[in-house]
Design a protein around this motif. Structure first.
Motif, PDB file in Angstrom:
ATOM      1  N   THR A  33       0.823  -1.213   0.000  1.00  0.00           N
ATOM      2  CA  THR A  33       0.000   0.000   0.000  1.00  0.00           C
ATOM      3  C   THR A  33       0.851   1.254   0.000  1.00  0.00           C
ATOM      4  OG1 THR A  33      -1.772  -1.150   1.200  1.00  0.00           O
ATOM      5  CG2 THR A  33      -1.797   1.258   1.248  1.00  0.00           C
ATOM      6  N   SER A  34       1.898   1.267   0.841  1.00  0.00           N
ATOM      7  CA  SER A  34       2.790   2.424   0.914  1.00  0.00           C
ATOM      8  C   SER A  34       3.504   2.646  -0.412  1.00  0.00           C
ATOM      9  CB  SER A  34       3.807   2.220   2.044  1.00  0.00           C
ATOM     10  OG  SER A  34       4.646   3.342   2.172  1.00  0.00           O
ATOM     11  N   ASP A  35       4.000   1.565  -1.019  1.00  0.00           N
ATOM     12  CA  ASP A  35       4.691   1.681  -2.305  1.00  0.00           C
ATOM     13  C   ASP A  35       3.755   2.189  -3.395  1.00  0.00           C
ATOM     14  OD1 ASP A  35       6.938   0.742  -1.064  1.00  0.00           O
ATOM     15  OD2 ASP A  35       6.902  -1.246  -1.973  1.00  0.00           O
ATOM     16  N   LEU A  36       2.562   1.637  -3.463  1.00  0.00           N
ATOM     17  CA  LEU A  36       1.614   2.036  -4.496  1.00  0.00           C
ATOM     18  C   LEU A  36       1.175   3.483  -4.317  1.00  0.00           C
ATOM     19  CD1 LEU A  36      -0.618  -1.160  -4.843  1.00  0.00           C
ATOM     20  CD2 LEU A  36       1.200  -0.379  -6.366  1.00  0.00           C
ATOM     21  N   TYR A  37       1.042   3.894  -3.074  1.00  0.00           N
ATOM     22  CA  TYR A  37       0.691   5.294  -2.818  1.00  0.00           C
ATOM     23  C   TYR A  37       1.781   6.217  -3.358  1.00  0.00           C
ATOM     24  CZ  TYR A  37      -0.342   9.610  -0.304  1.00  0.00           C
ATOM     25  OH  TYR A  37      -0.620  10.914   0.006  1.00  0.00           O
ATOM     26  N   SER A 184       3.411   8.518   6.718  1.00  0.00           N
ATOM     27  CA  SER A 184       4.218   8.553   7.936  1.00  0.00           C
ATOM     28  C   SER A 184       3.436   8.239   9.212  1.00  0.00           C
ATOM     29  CB  SER A 184       4.868   9.938   8.095  1.00  0.00           C
ATOM     30  OG  SER A 184       3.880  10.948   8.126  1.00  0.00           O
ATOM     31  N   PHE A 185       2.132   8.029   9.103  1.00  0.00           N
ATOM     32  CA  PHE A 185       1.358   7.758  10.306  1.00  0.00           C
ATOM     33  C   PHE A 185       1.358   6.262  10.621  1.00  0.00           C
ATOM     34  CE2 PHE A 185      -1.442   8.105   6.627  1.00  0.00           C
ATOM     35  CZ  PHE A 185      -2.144   6.907   6.660  1.00  0.00           C
ATOM     36  N   PHE A 186       0.988   5.934  11.860  1.00  0.00           N
ATOM     37  CA  PHE A 186       0.924   4.542  12.291  1.00  0.00           C
ATOM     38  C   PHE A 186      -0.174   3.838  11.483  1.00  0.00           C
ATOM     39  CE2 PHE A 186      -0.657   1.127  14.950  1.00  0.00           C
ATOM     40  CZ  PHE A 186       0.506   0.561  15.444  1.00  0.00           C
ATOM     41  N   THR A 191       6.011  -0.020   9.636  1.00  0.00           N
ATOM     42  CA  THR A 191       6.247  -0.949   8.523  1.00  0.00           C
ATOM     43  C   THR A 191       7.476  -0.539   7.722  1.00  0.00           C
ATOM     44  OG1 THR A 191       3.891  -1.450   8.343  1.00  0.00           O
ATOM     45  CG2 THR A 191       5.259  -1.926   6.422  1.00  0.00           C
ATOM     46  N   ARG A 192       7.595   0.743   7.422  1.00  0.00           N
ATOM     47  CA  ARG A 192       8.754   1.210   6.651  1.00  0.00           C
ATOM     48  C   ARG A 192      10.045   1.086   7.448  1.00  0.00           C
ATOM     49  NH1 ARG A 192       8.932   6.418   5.063  1.00  0.00           N
ATOM     50  NH2 ARG A 192       7.428   7.176   6.588  1.00  0.00           N
ATOM     51  N   ARG A 193       9.955   1.307   8.759  1.00  0.00           N
ATOM     52  CA  ARG A 193      11.153   1.154   9.583  1.00  0.00           C
ATOM     53  C   ARG A 193      11.598  -0.305   9.634  1.00  0.00           C
ATOM     54  NH1 ARG A 193      15.704   1.429  10.411  1.00  0.00           N
ATOM     55  NH2 ARG A 193      16.653   1.373  12.481  1.00  0.00           N
ATOM     56  N   VAL A 194      10.645  -1.226   9.755  1.00  0.00           N
ATOM     57  CA  VAL A 194      10.980  -2.650   9.739  1.00  0.00           C
ATOM     58  C   VAL A 194      11.633  -3.021   8.409  1.00  0.00           C
ATOM     59  CG1 VAL A 194      10.010  -4.988   9.742  1.00  0.00           C
ATOM     60  CG2 VAL A 194       9.243  -3.316  11.436  1.00  0.00           C
ATOM     61  N   ASN A 195      11.117  -2.474   7.312  1.00  0.00           N
ATOM     62  CA  ASN A 195      11.731  -2.740   6.009  1.00  0.00           C
ATOM     63  C   ASN A 195      13.180  -2.254   5.959  1.00  0.00           C
ATOM     64  OD1 ASN A 195       9.427  -3.905   4.970  1.00  0.00           O
ATOM     65  ND2 ASN A 195       8.684  -2.019   4.019  1.00  0.00           N
ATOM     66  N   GLY A 196      13.450  -1.120   6.590  1.00  0.00           N
ATOM     67  CA  GLY A 196      14.818  -0.615   6.631  1.00  0.00           C
ATOM     68  C   GLY A 196      15.744  -1.545   7.394  1.00  0.00           C
TER      69      GLY A 196
END
Length: 208
Positions: A33-37, A184-186, A191-196
């Motif tokens: 979802t984040s990537d597609l956004y 950037s909201f919960f 999720t993005r931090r875990v990906n990092g």
């Protein structure tokens, strides 16, 4: 009694496995979802003309151009802070080591600047300067991407150099695919931090 213990252990194991599968599935869906956004959300209208003040910060512009083509994120008079962060729609990397590794691994996609990064905004802040660059990149020989890169930089003295105006320490970098700010909201931030973190561990082992 032993049979009941065995059945109870199997039940807890099965429940734990189901919870792990559900958590992994949720993480994957949030990442997609984040990537597609970042890829398909309506892009804001940006003025891509270089600002007049950009000529005073040629070292920063050189740093931005080199960061996508060199595994070392350091140029003359510009360096990363130890606590620097980098984020985009997919991941958040924290500390100099993570950010350096992310851009080292990026070289596997053979990034190229189709045009020089353009500094479209310089915004002084209380203790730093915010730079915004318009980027036009190509990856893997065919995929083209337009984005904005927002940097925060502090003026510092490096190794006793008294010429502090020309020395910068980068504290934050945010790449906005198509000019769109990452979610950037919960729970998207987590999720993005875990990906990092996952990227940090995997690319060091499997991306040469």
């Amino acid at each position: 009694t032993d049979w009941r213990k065995i059945m109870a252990s199997r039940h807890y194991l099965q429940s734990g496995l189901e919870a792990m599968i559900a958590l992994t599935g949720t993480h994957i869906m949030l990442t997609i979802t984040s990537d597609l956004y970042g890829i398909f959300a309506p892009a804001p209208q940006n003025n891509n003309n270089e600002v007049f003040d950009a000529r005073h910060y040629q070292n920063v512009s050189k740093f931005v151009k080199n960061m996508y083509s060199s595994p070392r994120l350091t140029t003359e008079s510009v360096q990363l802070s130890e606590s620097v962060t980098f984020e985009d729609a997919h991941a958040i990397c924290r500390t100099r080591s993570e950010v350096n590794e992310a851009f080292r691994a990026l070289q596997a996609l053979n990034p190229q600047c189709l045009s020089d990064p353009t500094c479209i905004n310089v915004q002084p802040k209380a203790e730093s300067i915010e730079f915004t660059y318009s980027l036009h990149q190509k990856y893997a020989g065919s995929m083209t991407v337009r984005s904005l890169l927002v940097l925060d930089a502090h003026l510092v003295q490096i190794r006793g150099d008294k010429n502090a105006e020309s020395n910068f320490e980068i504290t934050r970098m945010e790449e906005r695919w198509n000019g769109i700010e990452p979610l950037s909201f919960f729970p998207f931030w987590i999720t993005r931090r875990v990906n990092g973190i996952i990227s940090w561990h995997l690319t060091r082992r499997f991306v040469k």
